[in-house]
Design an enzyme around this catalytic site. Structure first.
Site, mmCIF file in Angstrom:
data_model
loop_
_atom_site.group_PDB
_atom_site.id
_atom_site.type_symbol
_atom_site.label_atom_id
_atom_site.label_comp_id
_atom_site.label_asym_id
_atom_site.label_seq_id
_atom_site.Cartn_x
_atom_site.Cartn_y
_atom_site.Cartn_z
ATOM 1 N N HIS A 178 0.823 -1.182 0.003
ATOM 2 C CA HIS A 178 -0.023 -0.030 -0.061
ATOM 3 C C HIS A 178 0.876 1.198 0.063
ATOM 4 O O HIS A 178 0.847 2.152 -0.813
ATOM 5 C CB HIS A 178 -0.983 -0.124 1.548
ATOM 6 N N GLU A 179 2.170 1.481 0.680
ATOM 7 C CA GLU A 179 2.617 2.683 1.027
ATOM 8 C C GLU A 179 3.575 2.762 -0.091
ATOM 9 O O GLU A 179 3.720 3.783 -0.714
ATOM 10 C CB GLU A 179 3.518 2.611 2.239
ATOM 11 N N ASP A 207 -4.670 0.432 -1.977
ATOM 12 C CA ASP A 207 -5.153 -0.601 -1.576
ATOM 13 C C ASP A 207 -4.998 -1.774 -2.706
ATOM 14 O O ASP A 207 -4.718 -2.934 -2.021
ATOM 15 C CB ASP A 207 -6.524 -0.593 -1.043
ATOM 16 N N HIS A 235 1.557 4.199 -3.126
ATOM 17 C CA HIS A 235 1.289 5.649 -2.825
ATOM 18 C C HIS A 235 2.420 6.338 -3.738
ATOM 19 O O HIS A 235 1.903 7.703 -4.055
ATOM 20 C CB HIS A 235 1.508 6.187 -1.640
ATOM 21 N N GLU A 237 -6.201 6.459 -2.047
ATOM 22 C CA GLU A 237 -5.994 5.152 -1.006
ATOM 23 C C GLU A 237 -6.327 3.921 -1.693
ATOM 24 O O GLU A 237 -5.976 3.006 -1.567
ATOM 25 C CB GLU A 237 -6.873 5.657 0.246
#
Ligand SMILES: [Zn+2]
Length: 690
Positions: free
Chosen positions: A527-528, A592, A531, A588
């Site tokens: 997830h990070e 995800d 980003h 987000e």
């Protein structure tokens, strides 16, 4: 002063947490209570539901059925459950430390212990009543004309004592990430978002009435008679409504180009000449401000007009309100109760106030010098180097999996791929806690002076932030404390950061099978990383500069894919009368989906062709997806859900589960989902990005 970008999860407006967990767990041992000793507990599932119909319910139905929201919380789920355990660990440390008064003066233990003790000294706080506000209110009363606004706001902002109007701070220059830049931003509202001031539905009108009543009650507590207080509350509403109407929407603020307007101070003066900007900067102790990034020019122009045409009595009322509301949580019980009544009970539906120790601890446990002092004591007891090593391996496996994905992308050209790979290789990684702790030695902490301690710590943080101007970038800083259950990506640092607090079950469990860990912390890492390549992060390059590295055709291909994500989430109904905002939550949701995909690929790679034996009847891939659903499960109060739908860039947990999974062929295969099943999206509307 500026909000942290791209966290994994938004913590509540009120600091959350609860529950007892004893003797300072090592990471590997922490977590599972006797009831949920298994990484995937069959009792948490609802086998009456088909996994391909509603996977969130299937994976979590048992847990959802038996879980209730604690009376002092807005939401309860895997994040809050773990945060409670971490908080208890820190609480035990603070209790023990604060009970001793023979620490060496100036030591970490003295500062942390005395801070906590001062917060728990309810008698001393009650005795002071509204007294800590007096110097601030006197400063406002002494204003002779609206020309004094600049010096008064500088005093308030510099002390972090409220003030409102707008926000000011120092952060990396988004287009020159090796330098700091002064940043001016919209702000000054008391309600959660600009739309709360303008919406005309009955709920919004009712909330505004309650807000005005709340402002008036606080003014009375601060010493006004009720007639004055009511008139002043109306004035506050007039000022805030004008600020709200000029504010940029949350959706627009997600576009870093829209919030980048670097200019000379002389240009700022031309833009909003009615406010004495140089006097303001001087008041903050800033000698030379060459450039400033005006994040929302339309807002600053309106603020300039207001500096002139809002009357002095109206400004006084507004400033008083922001001074009182900023101090209220740290004053006597009457103030605390009234602040709770509006912000927690009315706005978020929380029936009961947190115990005092939780509130005091929340004031301390923030990414600041004192928060890191407490963090140092925390990691001594609650961090395992073994977990850190495993994390580093996991992160590199994920990085390798994402690299393969990028190389194989069908929709991206060679030039853009090269830039994407360069960015991926440049990701910085931080795990556990800072290598270099913030220095709290200059903050004086005195037992029995809670308000004074808070103000000294805040003044120190503001000064520390402002003094960055002209200095080299400090790459050692962390935006979260070690005990935090969260993670973040910083686009200007181009780094991913994982505090010790999240390296525990259900995210990470040294005793569990790899499938479970990749479905938990693996998806968090992915997830990070994603980003860095979401609709906002992808506008920054490998050096953290806001600089386009995409060909036009590739950007178009990317946007046609992200448009599908917007549509998908726009259709999710989170409350009977309110859907998820697909544009607000886009970054987000991309993270995800990408994170899940990369984690699964990395796990497959780690198996090297082996196929793990089923556990409790679930195959490896099934256990991977089950734990992914576990980390996002929660129960939430409808009032709090509404606030989040309006303000939180993260989708509700239910949709963070079924959204990404229903787009993933690997998931269909694991559970045998067929065409037409709810959890299998048709190919023409199914987003596939990274
Ligand atoms: Zn995120």
């Amino acid at each position: 002063m500026l909000r942290l970008p791209h966290a994994l999860f938004s913590l509540g407006l009120v600091a959350t947490s609860l529950v007892a967990q004893s003797p300072l767990p090592q990471v590997a041992k922490a977590g599972k209570t006797a009831k949920t000793a298994k990484a995937i507990d069959p009792a948490d599932l609802d086998l009456a539901v088909k996994p391909c119909d509603d996977f969130y319910q299937y994976a979590n139905g048992g847990w959802l059925k038996r879980s209730t929201i604690p009376a002092d919380k807005a939401r309860f789920g895997s994040f809050e459950e773990l945060a409670d355990r971490n908080r208890d660990t820190l609480h035990a440390i603070l209790e023990e430390t604060s009970q001793r008064s023979d620490w060496k003066k100036g030591s970490l233990e003295q500062k942390v212990g005395d801070f906590f003790a001062s917060g728990m000294d309810q008698a001393a706080i009650e005795k002071l009543g509204a007294a800590p506000l007096s110097p601030w209110l006197a400063r406002i009363e002494a204003m002779k004309s609206t020309r004094d606004l600049a010096s008064v706001l500088a005093a308030f902002h510099g002390a972090h004592a409220g003030g409102g109007g707008f926000g000011f701070g120092v952060a990396q220059d988004a287009k020159n990430s090796t330098q700091y830049l002064a940043q001016l931003s919209q702000g000054g509202l008391g309600l959660p978002d600009r739309d709360y001031y303008t919406k005309t539905d009955a709920k919004s009108k009712d909330l505004r009435e309650k807000y005005v009543a709340h402002v008036a009650k606080m003014m009375v507590l601060a010493g006004e008679d009720s007639m004055d207080a009511r008139a002043h509350a109306d004035a506050v509403m007039i000022v805030e409504t004008r600020l709200a109407k000029a504010s940029m929407s949350r959706v627009d603020q997600r576009d870093p180009q829209k919030t980048y307007h670097k200019m000379l101070v002389s240009e700022l003066e031309q833009m909003a000449p009615q406010f004495a900007w140089r006097l303001y900067f001087k008041g903050l102790g800033l000698k030379q401000v060459g450039d400033v990034n005006v994040r929302q020019p339309a807002f600053i122009m309106e603020f300039g007009s207001m500096a002139e045409d809002i009357t002095l009595p109206e400004w006084r009322a507004y400033l008083r309100w922001h001074a009182v509301s900023s101090a209220a949580p740290h004053l006597s019980r009457a103030f605390v109760d009234e602040a709770f009544d509006f912000n927690s009970r009315i706005l978020n539906g929380i029936p009961q106030q947190q115990d005092r120790w939780k509130r005091v601890q929340a004031v301390l446990d923030t990414p600041s010098a004192l928060g890191e002092a407490a963090g140092q004591l925390y990691v001594k007891q609650a961090f395992s180097p073994e977990a850190k090593q495993k994390m580093v391996v996991l992160i590199e496996n994920l990085r390798a999996a994402l690299k393969e994905k990028i190389v194989a992308l069908p929709w991206m050209g060679a030039d853009t791929k090269q830039q994407a790979l360069k960015k991926l290789a440049a990701f910085g990684v931080k795990v556990g806690y800072p290598d270099k702790w913030k220095d709290a030695s200059k903050i004086e902490v005195v037992r029995g002076d809670f308000y004074g301690n808070i103000m000294r710590a805040r003044a120190f943080e503001t000064r520390h932030n402002l003094e960055k101007l002209g200095q080299p970038i400090d790459r050692t800083e962390w935006g979260m404390t070690p005990s935090t259950v969260n993670a973040y990506y910083s686009p200007t640092m181009n780094e991913i950061v994982f505090p010790a607090g999240i390296l525990q079950p259900p995210f990470f469990d040294a005793k569990a099978d790899d499938a479970v860990n990749y479905g938990g912390i693996g998806a968090v890492i992915g997830h990070e990383m994603t980003h860095g390549f979401d609709d906002s992060g992808s506008q920054f390059d490998a050096e953290g500069n806001l600089k386009n590295w995409w060909t036009e055709a590739d950007k178009k291909a990317y946007e046609s894919r992200t448009d599908l994500v917007v549509k998908e989430f726009d259709a999710f109904k989170a409350l009977p009368d309110q859907n998820v905002n697909g544009k607000l939550t886009l970054g987000e949701n991309i993270a995800d989906l990408g994170g899940l995909k990369i984690a699964f690929a990395a796990w497959q790679k780690s198996l090297g062709g082996r196929s793990p034996d089923p556990i409790d009847g679930f195959t490896g891939p099934q256990r991977f997806f089950l734990n992914f659903a576990v980390i996002w499960r929660n129960v939430i109060r409808p009032e709090a859900q509404r606030v989040r739908l309006n303000t939180d860039p993260h989708s509700p947990g239910r949709f963070r589960t079924i959204g990404p999974l229903s787009n993933l062929p690997e998931f269909y295969q694991a559970f045998g989902c067929a065409d037409g099943d709810a959890m299998k999206r048709a190919e023409d509307v199914r987003p596939s990005i990274w």
